[in-house]
Design an enzyme around this catalytic site. Structure first.
Site, PDB file in Angstrom:
ATOM      1  N   ASP A  93      -5.914  -0.996  -8.612  1.00 48.77           N
ATOM      2  CA  ASP A  93      -5.569  -1.043  -7.193  1.00 48.77           C
ATOM      3  C   ASP A  93      -6.124  -2.355  -6.615  1.00 48.77           C
ATOM      4  OD1 ASP A  93      -4.646  -0.439  -4.662  1.00 48.77           O
ATOM      5  OD2 ASP A  93      -5.426   1.592  -4.621  1.00 48.77           O
TER       6      ASP A  93
HETATM    7  C1  NOJ Z   1      -4.014  -0.220  -1.765  1.00 48.11           C
HETATM    8  C2  NOJ Z   1      -3.500   1.177  -1.877  1.00 48.11           C
HETATM    9  O1  NOJ Z   1      -4.550   2.048  -2.263  1.00 48.11           O
HETATM   10  C3  NOJ Z   1      -2.359   1.335  -2.860  1.00 48.11           C
HETATM   11  O2  NOJ Z   1      -1.835   2.630  -2.737  1.00 48.11           O
HETATM   12  C4  NOJ Z   1      -1.314   0.292  -2.634  1.00 48.11           C
HETATM   13  O3  NOJ Z   1      -0.282   0.452  -3.585  1.00 48.11           O
HETATM   14  C5  NOJ Z   1      -1.920  -1.093  -2.726  1.00 48.11           C
HETATM   15  N1  NOJ Z   1      -2.964  -1.233  -1.716  1.00 48.11           N
HETATM   16  C6  NOJ Z   1      -0.890  -2.202  -2.550  1.00 48.11           C
HETATM   17  O4  NOJ Z   1      -0.422  -2.234  -1.259  1.00 48.11           O
END
Ligand code: NOJ
Length: 770
Positions: A294
């Site tokens: 992430d």
């Molecule tokens: C953080 C989030 O936790 C995740 O769900 C998301 O896909 C990413 N940012 C990218 O935007």
């Protein structure tokens, strides 16, 4: 083939193998490539270590609300140097064609880029938020939404979405409950697999399919206290039985990628958790697709306190099995040093690179890197009438009727003067939810707009919103109610109360909405509450005093028409709650599938039992709950055999269900199990089958579920899925707390399961009675 495309492929030409023959019916477009045309081993052999590291780097091409904004000259130089494998927060067939051109034509090896975005519940056509889609109890609807989202996203140059989000969420304080399928692993697994199928279709190399990015592996939803990013501490059994099944189902459905969770599990941050990533995901499940961190999660291994510096963080994540670094650039800047210091890491680097190259190959990018960049297709598919119609159909299927005293709903077309009260009724932005991709408020038909269009004599008053404690508008709302025959109140949460980092300590109606509701209720006018928002709310006062309550979540572009058609009975609500609604915040987390206690809850406060002194035992509205404008009756629950071998046995369970009312309607038939005596204590109920059945008035259909003995397995004391001999209680009904039939079967012998039972689909069907 266009000239620039021919040039772009020159660098790859030596690596291209003759295409395998492809069946005509497999081919979606004449340019589609087969999956095996590129010799990836030869390509890998030509890559420098720096180029390999480059493939593992995902950079942001912009921000969520300013897509492509960072794609300046410096960024393009990085691409030319082979330092980037993928971009997120980018979009647009033309701009991404140009970016792809730079990668393919101006970098040494011409390896195409992967373009990604969070397309969570629609790209331009916005569908209900995922929690609402789970309330359909209709995996086909979830699949259909994902198919459309993929069609639109791929037309805008995207190859990859970070969805489905499949985190089981049992604490509605956690704002990200809106992004998933709620509290149950079996329902969650069905929704997860359906979305993967929808995004990816049957052929990832088709120009209108995209890679799914199932997230956030593995126990992000178990964040302590419902606080986003907080750690989880779970028994192995709870992890296996509750949190992992939707991921396992997605893996089995062939998700092309997974994203790791931000949080730690039992003290080990997931992004550096080799036991979970290499052990369970890759080892036990045999998953060989891309694993992505992430956002900044590799860098955050330092904040978690498991890596002293970036070089150590890079090494830890790679060793754990993370292939791609989302945005933190720890791989980009510091992995090379790790690999140079320890050449033994090269094998892991090569594996990670290979998985990313394979994803690019499977998308067909080595054969036609520009297949997703057709501006005419982009212009044609967005928000087409068919897509909007499907968004409305799914929105209607998401609505849950929580209360309908005196059959106040559906409203007669001649309902008289309606006071429409509540700022949310006029809040287009909120219906888009926290992830809106390229959805725009101008496309949303609000409840206000739809009701005013459908009915003469609507007086709209904001009254109060969910942001401010300002009570100044309440008097006007009361006056409007007094002047009306009926009140429709939009209450709940706007879009920004749920989603990432949107945890709440209170589940009550925010702002001055409770005061507003009490004041309007005091007028004595009939009140229909349209409850909006991204999580279960504690609404005891509404449940008591409103005449009718519809949970309408955040329903996307077609929110208003879907709600209005439901209010007037053009659609009959049949959604069911995918997560329990508590009576008060202090009651969470509460789930229907809790373990029995040695002292089961008893209403008699003189006894010392497992309950609160100041609350009824049960939630306000339980898991699976939802009413209809018609009524249903269940016949006897039957099994084709009462004794089955624990090793390899099967049982078919059937129940006739009749629409006993005067309107067509859908019943969601739910099958639950309980293992009353086992070597470990088992939940009081577990969902093991469901089927949404459409019934005409008077019609009876027989609903059938076929389960394997392995569906009754649990995670044994020594690990592994065990099926023990003894009785299994089966029950069926229209909600976890509306059981209409029960029967027992007996398992004989010992058995073992290969996968978590909640991740394994149960066959179901329905047929006319007689
Ligand atoms: C953080 C989030 O936790 C995740 O769900 C998301 O896909 C990413 N940012 C990218 O935007």
């Amino acid at each position: 083939m266009a000239k620039h495309l021919r040039r772009g492929l020159v660098a790859l030409s030596l690596l291209v193998m003759p295409a395998a023959p492809m069946l005509a019916q497999e081919r979606e477009s004449p340019q589609v490539a087969t999956a095996s045309e590129v010799d990836l081993d030869a390509l890998l052999a030509r890559m420098t270590t720096a180029e390999k590291v480059g493939q593992l780097v995902q950079r942001m091409g912009g921000r969520q609300r300013a897509l492509n904004s960072r794609l300046g000259p410096d960024e393009l130089d990085r691409v030319r140097r082979g330092e980037v494998g993928s971009y997120l927060h980018v979009a647009g067939a033309e701009p991404l064609r140009e970016l792809q051109r730079v990668a393919v034509e101006e970098s040494r090896l011409g390896i195409p880029l992967l373009f990604a975005m969070d397309v969570v519940h629609g790209y331009r056509t916005i569908f209900p938020v995922p929690l609402a889609m789970a309330a359909t109890w209709d995996p086909e609807a979830a699949e259909s939404h994902a198919r459309i989202a993929a069609r639109e996203a791929s037309a805008a140059g995207l190859h990859w979405t970070f969805a489905p989000m499949v985190d089981v969420a049992r604490d509605p304080r956690w704002g990200r409950i809106v992004e998933g399928a709620g509290e149950d692993p079996f329902l969650g697994a069905a929704m997860a697999a359906a979305q993967v199928r929808g995004f990816q279709g049957s052929d990832l190399s088709a120009a209108d399919t995209i890679m799914a990015g199932t997230k956030h592996f593995g126990a992000y939803g178990a964040a302590e206290g419902g606080r986003d990013y907080a750690g989880a501490d779970l028994s192995e059994r709870t992890l296996r039985e509750t949190y992992l099944p939707p991921f396992e189902a997605a893996a089995r459905a062939g998700t092309a990628s997974f994203m790791t969770a931000f949080n730690a599990l039992g003290g080990v941050p997931t992004t550096g958790n080799a036991a979970l990533l290499r052990g369970v995901l890759r080892g036990e499940w045999g998953y060989d697709g891309v694993l992505l961190s992430d956002w900044h999660a590799i860098e955050e291994l330092m904040a978690h306190g498991v890596a002293g510096d970036r070089v150590a963080a890079a090494r830890l994540a790679l060793e754990a099995g993370v292939d791609m670094d989302m945005v933190s650039d720890v791989y980009g800047q510091d992995l090379l040093a790790s690999v140079e210091a320890d050449p033994a890491l090269m094998a892991q680097l090569d594996e990670a690179v290979m998985r990313i190259l394979k994803a690019k190959r499977d998308l067909g990018l080595f054969t036609d890197p520009y297949k997703y960049h057709d501006a005419s297709r982009e212009a044609a598919v967005m928000l087409s009438p068919e897509h909007r119609a499907e968004a409305r159909r799914i929105a209607e299927r998401s609505i849950v009727l929580l209360k309908n005293e005196g059959d106040v709903l559906p409203l007669a077309k001649s309902a008289g003067r309606i006071a429409l009260i509540g700022a949310l009724a006029d809040d287009a932005r909120s219906q888009l939810g926290s992830w809106r991709a390229r959805g725009v408020e101008e496309d949303v038909v609000t409840l206000r707009a739809a009701l005013e269009a459908a009915h003469r004599g609507v007086a709209f008053v904001r009254g109060a919103d969910s942001r401010s404690s300002e009570t100044g508008g309440i008097a006007e709302a009361v006056a409007a109610a007094q002047g009306a025959d009926l009140v429709v109140m939009a209450l709940g949460e706007d879009f920004d109360w749920s989603g990432e980092a949107r945890s709440r300590s209170s589940l009550e109606l925010p702002g001055a909405q409770r005061e507003l509701f009490e004041a309007v209720a005091a007028t004595g006018k009939p009140i229909v509450v349209v409850l909006m928002g991204g999580r279960p709310l504690a609404i005891p006062e509404v449940a008591e005093k409103a005449d009718a309550v519809l949970a309408t979540w955040l329903l996307g572009d077609e929110a208003g028409p879907a709600v209005v058609r439901t209010l007037f009975g053009d659609a009959n609500p049949a959604g069911r709650l995918p997560a329990s609604f508590p009576r008060t915040t202090g009651q969470v987390p509460y789930t229907y599938d809790h373990l029995p206690s040695g002292r089961p809850a008893d209403p008699d406060l003189a006894k010392d039992t497992a309950r609160y002194m100041d609350l009824p035992i049960i939630p306000l509205y339980g898991f699976g709950y939802g009413l209809s404008y018609t009524t249903f009756a269940y016949g006897p629950l039957a099994v084709d055999q009462a004794i089955i071998p624990a090793d390899g046995g099967r049982v078919t369970v059937s129940v006739p269900v009749t629409n006993t009312g005067a309107r067509p309607g859908d019943e969601v038939v739910q099958l639950y199990m309980r293992d009353p005596v086992a070597s470990v204590s088992r939940p009081v109920q577990q969902l093991r089958g469901f089927r949404r059945v459409a019934l005409e008035p008077g019609e009876t259909r027989v609903v059938t579920f076929t389960l394997d003995a392995a569906h009754f397995a649990f995670w044994g004391q020594n690990g592994g899925w065990v099926v023990e001999p003894g009785i299994i209680e089966l029950s069926v009904g229209g909600a976890s707390d509306a059981i209409h039939g029960r029967t027992d079967i007996t398992l004989v012998g010992q058995g073992r399961g290969r996968a978590s039972p909640a991740s394994t689909p149960v066959e179901s069907s329905d047929r006319p009675a007689g």
